[in-house]
Design an enzyme around this catalytic site. Structure first.
Site, PDB file in Angstrom:
ATOM      1  N   HIS A  57     -18.411 -48.290  24.295  1.00 24.45           N
ATOM      2  CA  HIS A  57     -17.747 -47.589  25.589  1.00 24.45           C
ATOM      3  C   HIS A  57     -16.581 -47.819  25.841  1.00 24.45           C
ATOM      4  N   SER A  78     -20.199 -50.778  35.128  1.00 22.17           N
ATOM      5  CA  SER A  78     -21.564 -51.733  34.788  1.00 22.17           C
ATOM      6  C   SER A  78     -20.922 -53.277  35.489  1.00 22.17           C
ATOM      7  N   ASN A  84     -29.238 -53.594  35.138  1.00 24.13           N
ATOM      8  CA  ASN A  84     -29.144 -52.323  34.476  1.00 24.13           C
ATOM      9  C   ASN A  84     -29.662 -50.992  34.864  1.00 24.13           C
ATOM     10  N   LYS A 137     -24.449 -48.129  36.850  1.00 29.04           N
ATOM     11  CA  LYS A 137     -24.736 -48.783  35.583  1.00 29.04           C
ATOM     12  C   LYS A 137     -25.306 -47.901  34.547  1.00 29.04           C
ATOM     13  N   ASP A 139     -23.848 -46.056  31.232  1.00 27.92           N
ATOM     14  CA  ASP A 139     -24.103 -46.707  29.969  1.00 27.92           C
ATOM     15  C   ASP A 139     -24.768 -45.357  29.044  1.00 27.92           C
ATOM     16  N   ASN A 140     -25.711 -44.656  29.644  1.00 25.16           N
ATOM     17  CA  ASN A 140     -26.404 -43.945  28.938  1.00 25.16           C
ATOM     18  C   ASN A 140     -25.679 -42.486  28.816  1.00 25.16           C
ATOM     19  N   GLU A 200     -27.811 -57.647  32.251  1.00 23.46           N
ATOM     20  CA  GLU A 200     -27.233 -56.292  31.889  1.00 23.46           C
ATOM     21  C   GLU A 200     -28.202 -55.148  31.346  1.00 23.46           C
ATOM     22  N   HIS A 236     -32.429 -46.333  19.996  1.00 22.18           N
ATOM     23  CA  HIS A 236     -32.877 -47.443  19.901  1.00 22.18           C
ATOM     24  C   HIS A 236     -32.208 -48.201  18.620  1.00 22.18           C
ATOM     25  N   GLN A 268     -22.192 -56.305  38.034  1.00 23.44           N
ATOM     26  CA  GLN A 268     -22.195 -57.753  37.736  1.00 23.44           C
ATOM     27  C   GLN A 268     -21.699 -58.540  38.618  1.00 23.44           C
ATOM     28  N   SER A 295     -20.561 -58.923  17.612  1.00 27.76           N
ATOM     29  CA  SER A 295     -19.809 -58.061  18.892  1.00 27.76           C
ATOM     30  C   SER A 295     -18.492 -58.449  19.372  1.00 27.76           C
ATOM     31  N   ASP A 355     -26.841 -60.975  28.969  1.00 24.85           N
ATOM     32  CA  ASP A 355     -27.058 -59.465  28.488  1.00 24.85           C
ATOM     33  C   ASP A 355     -28.295 -59.669  27.071  1.00 24.85           C
ATOM     34  N   SER A 410     -20.867 -65.124  22.997  1.00 29.04           N
ATOM     35  CA  SER A 410     -21.341 -63.615  23.110  1.00 29.04           C
ATOM     36  C   SER A 410     -22.988 -63.589  22.849  1.00 29.04           C
ATOM     37  N   HIS A 431     -21.330 -59.559  25.351  1.00 34.24           N
ATOM     38  CA  HIS A 431     -20.516 -59.412  24.175  1.00 34.24           C
ATOM     39  C   HIS A 431     -19.128 -59.645  24.474  1.00 34.24           C
ATOM     40  N   CYS A 465     -22.022 -42.428  26.315  1.00 36.07           N
ATOM     41  CA  CYS A 465     -22.240 -41.827  24.806  1.00 36.07           C
ATOM     42  C   CYS A 465     -21.826 -40.499  24.774  1.00 36.07           C
TER      43      CYS A 465
HETATM   44  P1  NAD Z   1     -34.817 -41.700  28.020  1.00 31.78           P
HETATM   45  O1  NAD Z   1     -36.038 -42.343  27.727  1.00 31.78           O
HETATM   46  O2  NAD Z   1     -34.105 -41.219  29.135  1.00 31.78           O
HETATM   47  O3  NAD Z   1     -34.593 -40.428  26.887  1.00 31.78           O
HETATM   48  C1  NAD Z   1     -35.221 -40.737  25.580  1.00 31.78           C
HETATM   49  C2  NAD Z   1     -35.845 -39.284  25.349  1.00 31.78           C
HETATM   50  O4  NAD Z   1     -36.363 -39.094  23.974  1.00 31.78           O
HETATM   51  C3  NAD Z   1     -37.034 -38.959  26.162  1.00 31.78           C
HETATM   52  O5  NAD Z   1     -36.663 -37.658  26.646  1.00 31.78           O
HETATM   53  C4  NAD Z   1     -38.412 -38.886  25.453  1.00 31.78           C
HETATM   54  O6  NAD Z   1     -38.965 -37.930  25.824  1.00 31.78           O
HETATM   55  C5  NAD Z   1     -37.511 -38.522  24.057  1.00 31.78           C
HETATM   56  N1  NAD Z   1     -38.125 -38.664  22.700  1.00 31.78           N
HETATM   57  C6  NAD Z   1     -39.048 -39.467  22.569  1.00 31.78           C
HETATM   58  N2  NAD Z   1     -39.488 -39.856  21.284  1.00 31.78           N
HETATM   59  C7  NAD Z   1     -39.145 -38.609  20.744  1.00 31.78           C
HETATM   60  C8  NAD Z   1     -39.268 -38.148  19.517  1.00 31.78           C
HETATM   61  N3  NAD Z   1     -40.064 -38.796  18.523  1.00 31.78           N
HETATM   62  N4  NAD Z   1     -38.691 -36.949  19.324  1.00 31.78           N
HETATM   63  C9  NAD Z   1     -37.876 -36.257  20.020  1.00 31.78           C
HETATM   64  N5  NAD Z   1     -37.764 -36.853  21.392  1.00 31.78           N
HETATM   65  C10 NAD Z   1     -38.272 -37.840  21.659  1.00 31.78           C
HETATM   66  O7  NAD Z   1     -33.780 -42.975  27.295  1.00 31.78           O
HETATM   67  P2  NAD Z   1     -32.122 -42.804  27.367  1.00 31.78           P
HETATM   68  O8  NAD Z   1     -31.458 -43.508  28.556  1.00 31.78           O
HETATM   69  O9  NAD Z   1     -31.499 -41.313  26.949  1.00 31.78           O
HETATM   70  O10 NAD Z   1     -31.855 -43.672  26.013  1.00 31.78           O
HETATM   71  C11 NAD Z   1     -32.473 -43.507  24.764  1.00 31.78           C
HETATM   72  C12 NAD Z   1     -32.038 -44.649  24.026  1.00 31.78           C
HETATM   73  O11 NAD Z   1     -30.508 -44.936  23.682  1.00 31.78           O
HETATM   74  C13 NAD Z   1     -32.842 -45.872  24.313  1.00 31.78           C
HETATM   75  O12 NAD Z   1     -33.110 -46.557  23.157  1.00 31.78           O
HETATM   76  C14 NAD Z   1     -31.622 -46.607  24.772  1.00 31.78           C
HETATM   77  O13 NAD Z   1     -31.715 -48.160  24.748  1.00 31.78           O
HETATM   78  C15 NAD Z   1     -30.401 -46.255  23.890  1.00 31.78           C
HETATM   79  N6  NAD Z   1     -28.923 -46.348  24.430  1.00 31.78           N
HETATM   80  C16 NAD Z   1     -28.050 -46.596  23.790  1.00 31.78           C
HETATM   81  C17 NAD Z   1     -26.781 -46.709  24.136  1.00 31.78           C
HETATM   82  C18 NAD Z   1     -25.355 -46.760  23.176  1.00 31.78           C
HETATM   83  O14 NAD Z   1     -24.396 -47.136  23.572  1.00 31.78           O
HETATM   84  N7  NAD Z   1     -25.659 -46.563  21.906  1.00 31.78           N
HETATM   85  C19 NAD Z   1     -26.625 -46.641  25.619  1.00 31.78           C
HETATM   86  C20 NAD Z   1     -27.861 -46.456  26.479  1.00 31.78           C
HETATM   87  C21 NAD Z   1     -28.709 -46.423  25.988  1.00 31.78           C
HETATM   88  N1  9W4 Z   2     -21.286 -54.464  19.098  1.00 30.75           N
HETATM   89  C1  9W4 Z   2     -21.714 -54.620  17.927  1.00 30.75           C
HETATM   90  C2  9W4 Z   2     -20.211 -54.267  17.120  1.00 30.75           C
HETATM   91  C3  9W4 Z   2     -20.383 -54.573  15.626  1.00 30.75           C
HETATM   92  C4  9W4 Z   2     -21.692 -54.632  15.014  1.00 30.75           C
HETATM   93  C5  9W4 Z   2     -25.283 -55.652  10.692  1.00 30.75           C
HETATM   94  C6  9W4 Z   2     -22.848 -55.580   9.692  1.00 30.75           C
HETATM   95  C7  9W4 Z   2     -22.730 -53.630  22.514  1.00 30.75           C
HETATM   96  C8  9W4 Z   2     -22.417 -53.545  23.673  1.00 30.75           C
HETATM   97  C9  9W4 Z   2     -20.958 -53.771  24.113  1.00 30.75           C
HETATM   98  O1  9W4 Z   2     -23.469 -54.576  19.957  1.00 30.75           O
HETATM   99  C10 9W4 Z   2     -22.392 -54.485  20.047  1.00 30.75           C
HETATM  100  N2  9W4 Z   2     -21.894 -54.846  13.573  1.00 30.75           N
HETATM  101  C11 9W4 Z   2     -22.991 -54.825  13.471  1.00 30.75           C
HETATM  102  S1  9W4 Z   2     -24.127 -54.910  14.805  1.00 30.75           S
HETATM  103  C12 9W4 Z   2     -22.839 -54.813  15.738  1.00 30.75           C
HETATM  104  C13 9W4 Z   2     -22.674 -54.846  17.273  1.00 30.75           C
HETATM  105  N3  9W4 Z   2     -23.527 -54.968  12.182  1.00 30.75           N
HETATM  106  C14 9W4 Z   2     -24.898 -54.995  11.929  1.00 30.75           C
HETATM  107  O2  9W4 Z   2     -24.228 -55.336   9.399  1.00 30.75           O
HETATM  108  C15 9W4 Z   2     -22.666 -54.800  10.953  1.00 30.75           C
HETATM  109  C16 9W4 Z   2     -21.659 -54.067  21.532  1.00 30.75           C
HETATM  110  C17 9W4 Z   2     -20.597 -53.315  25.574  1.00 30.75           C
HETATM  111  N4  9W4 Z   2     -19.252 -52.941  25.704  1.00 30.75           N
HETATM  112  C18 9W4 Z   2     -18.802 -51.703  24.962  1.00 30.75           C
HETATM  113  O3  9W4 Z   2     -19.466 -50.784  24.747  1.00 30.75           O
HETATM  114  C19 9W4 Z   2     -17.313 -51.695  25.214  1.00 30.75           C
HETATM  115  N5  9W4 Z   2     -16.940 -52.893  25.621  1.00 30.75           N
HETATM  116  C20 9W4 Z   2     -18.043 -53.725  25.776  1.00 30.75           C
HETATM  117  O4  9W4 Z   2     -18.038 -54.634  26.286  1.00 30.75           O
HETATM  118  C21 9W4 Z   2     -20.143 -54.237  23.167  1.00 30.75           C
HETATM  119  C22 9W4 Z   2     -20.578 -54.475  21.937  1.00 30.75           C
END
Ligand code: NAD
Ligand code: 9W4
Length: 484
Positions: A407, A415, A234, A239, A243-244, A209, A354, A419, A98, A148, A93, A70, A248
């Site tokens: 983030h 992270s 990862n 990292k 990230d997680n 990543e 997800h 790298q 992104s 990534d 990217s 990204h 978040c």
């Molecule tokens: P994890 O596996 O540690 O946690 C997921 C939890 O969900 C587990 O405890 C599991 O038992 C539970 N679960 C699964 N199915 C379920 C259901 N149907 N109902 C209720 N609970 C359920 O994973 P994590 O590290 O917490 O990551 C979760 C998701 O977030 C992943 O898909 C990951 O890719 C994503 N993620 C997103 C970002 C972001 O920036 N948005 C960042 C990191 C990870």
């Molecule tokens: N970004 C992103 C942004 C806009 C966007 C279809 C229209 C992930 C990690 C980092 O995926 C990223 N808009 C979308 S998808 C999408 C995705 N759509 C979908 O319809 C709009 C992304 C890592 N990161 C941070 O978190 C902070 N700095 C970073 O480098 C960045 C971007």
């Protein structure tokens, strides 16, 4: 003969252009990009420390590095750190949406990397950018890759595979993404049937990543197809925790608030999943003053939630009372149409787990009883069969990325410091063609490099204590299987 892509002909094949120095949306955004990069220096202490500590030794001198990651402000800081380490860099990217155009412009204008990235690429343009990033003006490829999601690694591996079995170039794919990539490989093959063999032979390794990319790497290693060493960034603790959990914990609220301006205090927030992402979300929402309910399928995580004072219930029970729903499971169909029909009027639904199928969006999109009222980009009110509505953020995709900017820089610093250390290791060590994780010493170093900025003071073991604990005073301090 193929035509260059135009607005009228958006899917036409784009030939590679090795003389093009960069391609970004608008070079005039460079000043803004540079100002934001300067501001992030304080928030990316790991990267700044890497520049200071390893810069003078130039461990990446003579190394050609391709990045497929990204193209954001934080990534621009990574690129300029790699440059300080001596690398010659090309970048694309890893997602068509992104790129932050001001970040790409700054990198292009500063001459830090040959960057090919803009927000809103077509898939054809995306794979053109990836190939541009993998090809130097003399036709050679990189020594190192930062990936990534694994697309740059995929292009090289599939290129080599298709040169061995040219039938693969005529295969049809359901995914347009793969179709676009293979179309490029077909053109490469016509020009030079050994192109990707030559590129792969030169590559010393890749650092990856994300979970998806790491998963692909282990599959390649298991099938004996991995062509060069790989480092799984990862799974470094510094990292994944950032990230997680910590990332978040801040960016969920950012996304919800930018999208809706809703007051979180006093509301009932339902967090589905209590893994690291769910834990971050739940604690954040509680911090704002919400009453937080958790749904879980794993008794251990459910027990953790209960012991941390959260009410644990089923999604069916929670649908009737929740004001805000957050999915964080990595699972599918966690919130279904049937659940939405049970919700309070104007309940807010979002996903931070997800990519796009935790919320059953197809129920809304393919159902003539449901009507979409767009409020603003990434915010839709859906009127349901019952006459009640729900508000869906980022079309069910990741709310912290769709409705906010992902983030914080400090998260990405952790992270990206991993790298940098991974790239130095690939450049300097002789490794086998398998997937490595970074040694705990380096994970600990990343943590150390971030402590000073926080004013934290680390204690040091005495020799007697170290002997008693059976560890070295300089670490590593925990066994490999320790769960932080
Ligand atoms: P994890 O596996 O540690 O946690 C997921 C939890 O969900 C587990 O405890 C599991 O038992 C539970 N679960 C699964 N199915 C379920 C259901 N149907 N109902 C209720 N609970 C359920 O994973 P994590 O590290 O917490 O990551 C979760 C998701 O977030 C992943 O898909 C990951 O890719 C994503 N993620 C997103 C970002 C972001 O920036 N948005 C960042 C990191 C990870
Ligand atoms: N970004 C992103 C942004 C806009 C966007 C279809 C229209 C992930 C990690 C980092 O995926 C990223 N808009 C979308 S998808 C999408 C995705 N759509 C979908 O319809 C709009 C992304 C890592 N990161 C941070 O978190 C902070 N700095 C970073 O480098 C960045 C971007």
């Amino acid at each position: 003969m193929s035509l260059a892509q135009t607005k009228e002909n958006p899917t036409a094949f784009l030939p590679t252009d090795l003389s093009m120095p960069y391609k970004v949306a608008d070079l005039d955004l460079a000043d803004f990009g540079n100002k934001e990069m300067q501001l992030s220096e304080n928030e990316m202490p790991g990267l700044m420390a890497v520049r200071k500590k390893y810069g003078p030794g130039k461990p990446l001198q003579g190394m050609k590095v391709t990045g497929s990651l990204h193209m954001t402000i934080q990534t621009a800081m990574l690129i300029e750190t790699l440059k300080t380490l001596g690398a010659d860099i090309r970048w694309a990217s890893c997602n068509i949406f992104s790129t932050q155009d001001h970040a790409a412009a700054a990198i292009a204008k500063n001459g830090s990397a040959a960057v090919f990235a803009w927000k809103g690429e077509t898939l054809e343009q995306y794979w053109w950018c990836t190939e541009q990033a993998l090809t130097w003006p003399d036709g050679s490829g990189p020594d190192l890759i930062i990936d990534d999601g694994g697309d740059a690694t995929l292009m090289v591996h599939y290129g080599v595979k298709a040169e061995k079995d040219t039938g693969l170039l005529d295969q049809d794919f359901d995914s347009r993404d793969m179709q676009c990539m293979v179309e490029r490989l077909r053109a490469c093959h016509r020009n030079n049937p050994r192109h990707w063999h030559k590129i792969a032979d030169q590559i010393r390794g890749v650092s990856e990543e994300t979970t998806t990319g790491v998963h692909r790497l282990y599959q390649l290693a298991t099938s004996g197809e991995l062509l060069f060493p790989a480092i799984n960034v990862n799974d470094s603790v510094t990292k994944s925790k950032f990230d997680n959990l910590y990332g978040c914990r801040e960016s969920l609220a950012d996304g919800i608030k930018r999208a809706t301006d809703v007051m979180i205090a006093g509301k009932i927030v339902v967090v589905c999943g209590y893994g690291d992402v769910g834990k971050g979300c739940a604690h954040s929402m509680r911090g704002f003053g919400a009453r937080v309910l958790i749904t879980e399928i794993d008794p251990i995580c459910a027990l953790q939630a209960a012991m941390e004072g959260f009410e644990v219930t089923t999604v069916e029970e929670a649908t009737r009372v929740g004001d805000i729903f957050v999915t964080a499971t990595g699972c599918i169909d966690v919130i279904t149409g049937a659940h939405m029909e049970q919700m309070k009027d104007e309940a807010i639904i979002c996903n931070i787990g997800h990519f796009d199928n935790e919320i059953e969006m197809t129920y809304l999109e393919n159902n003539s009883d449901c009507r979409r009222i767009p409020i603003k980009p990434q915010v839709d009110k859906w009127v349901l069969k019952s006459g009640k509505s729900v508000v869906v953020l980022a079309e069910g995709r990741l709310v912290n990325l769709g409705c906010a900017t992902g983030h914080a820089s400090f998260v990405m610093s952790n992270s990206f410091t991993n790298q940098c250390l991974a790239q130095i290791k690939l450049a300097t060590d002789t490794l086998e063609n398998r997937v490595y994780t970074l040694p705990k010493e380096l994970d600990e170093e990343v943590a150390r490099l971030h402590l000073e900025r926080l004013g934290a003071r680390l204690s040091r073991l005495t020799d007697r204590q170290a002997e008693y604990m059976d560890v070295s005073v300089d670490g590593p301090f925990k066994p490999e299987n320790y769960r932080y």
